[in-house]
Design a protein around this motif. Structure first.
Motif, PDB file in Angstrom:
ATOM      1  N   THR A  90      -2.289  -0.436  13.937  1.00  0.00           N
ATOM      2  CA  THR A  90      -3.667  -0.874  13.716  1.00  0.00           C
ATOM      3  C   THR A  90      -4.447  -0.928  15.021  1.00  0.00           C
ATOM      4  O   THR A  90      -5.654  -0.726  15.016  1.00  0.00           O
ATOM      5  CB  THR A  90      -3.710  -2.249  13.020  1.00  0.00           C
ATOM      6  OG1 THR A  90      -2.903  -3.179  13.746  1.00  0.00           O
ATOM      7  CG2 THR A  90      -3.210  -2.160  11.599  1.00  0.00           C
ATOM      8  N   ASN A 122      -5.781   2.444  15.471  1.00  0.00           N
ATOM      9  CA  ASN A 122      -6.574   2.862  14.313  1.00  0.00           C
ATOM     10  C   ASN A 122      -5.850   3.890  13.446  1.00  0.00           C
ATOM     11  O   ASN A 122      -6.450   4.851  12.966  1.00  0.00           O
ATOM     12  CB  ASN A 122      -7.941   3.396  14.737  1.00  0.00           C
ATOM     13  CG  ASN A 122      -8.797   2.316  15.344  1.00  0.00           C
ATOM     14  OD1 ASN A 122      -8.721   1.158  14.939  1.00  0.00           O
ATOM     15  ND2 ASN A 122      -9.595   2.667  16.331  1.00  0.00           N
ATOM     16  N   ARG A 159      -4.172   4.290   9.940  1.00  0.00           N
ATOM     17  CA  ARG A 159      -4.095   3.615   8.650  1.00  0.00           C
ATOM     18  C   ARG A 159      -3.236   4.375   7.645  1.00  0.00           C
ATOM     19  O   ARG A 159      -2.453   3.804   6.923  1.00  0.00           O
ATOM     20  CB  ARG A 159      -5.500   3.445   8.061  1.00  0.00           C
ATOM     21  CG  ARG A 159      -6.410   2.587   8.870  1.00  0.00           C
ATOM     22  CD  ARG A 159      -6.219   1.141   8.538  1.00  0.00           C
ATOM     23  NE  ARG A 159      -7.173   0.352   9.288  1.00  0.00           N
ATOM     24  CZ  ARG A 159      -6.828  -0.581  10.142  1.00  0.00           C
ATOM     25  NH1 ARG A 159      -5.576  -0.848  10.343  1.00  0.00           N
ATOM     26  NH2 ARG A 159      -7.737  -1.265  10.786  1.00  0.00           N
ATOM     27  N   GLY A 175      -0.856  -3.244   6.174  1.00  0.00           N
ATOM     28  CA  GLY A 175      -2.027  -2.399   6.293  1.00  0.00           C
ATOM     29  C   GLY A 175      -1.834  -0.897   6.346  1.00  0.00           C
ATOM     30  O   GLY A 175      -2.813  -0.173   6.333  1.00  0.00           O
TER      31      GLY A 175
END
Length: 118
Positions: A84, A87, A89, A115
């Motif tokens: 995360t 970035n 995902r 996530g």
């Protein structure tokens, strides 16, 4: 030279995953031994490791009397946190020659809760 059946299985699974990867997502590769577990997110286009986490790292290894199942939870949380921060995902899950069972399944479910999408 003969190729071991586990290596054939790993290559067969990776080949089918790459066929279904139309959006050039990075690959989440898992490696498990009898005592340790490690996972890394790899960009196959540029052939670079983006993020990795392992139970052999100093901060994880210094914990006293941790069961193998709990090690996979700790590694998954560390990997999700690092992903995360960069970035990342969406990935696709490469379980290698291991069954989706036990520590591998626990690692995947923990990554989903924290996530990552796959």
């Amino acid at each position: 030279m003969k190729i071991k059946t586990t290596h054939k299985k790993r290559l067969r699974i990776r080949k089918s995953l790459k066929k279904s990867n139309k959006k050039n997502r990075p690959r989440l590769s898992v490696n498990r031994s009898s005592k340790n577990i490690s996972a890394q997110i790899i960009d196959d286009v540029h052939q670079k490791t983006l993020v990795s986490a392992s139970s052999v790292e100093k901060n994880i290894k210094n914990m006293k009397k941790v069961k193998k199942l709990n090690l996979s939870l700790i590694v998954a949380e560390a990997l999700a946190k690092r992903a995360t921060e960069k970035n990342i995902r969406k990935v696709y899950f490469d379980r290698g020659s291991y069954k989706y069972h036990g520590r591998i399944k626990l690692l995947a479910e923990t990554l989903r809760k924290n996530g990552l999408e796959f």
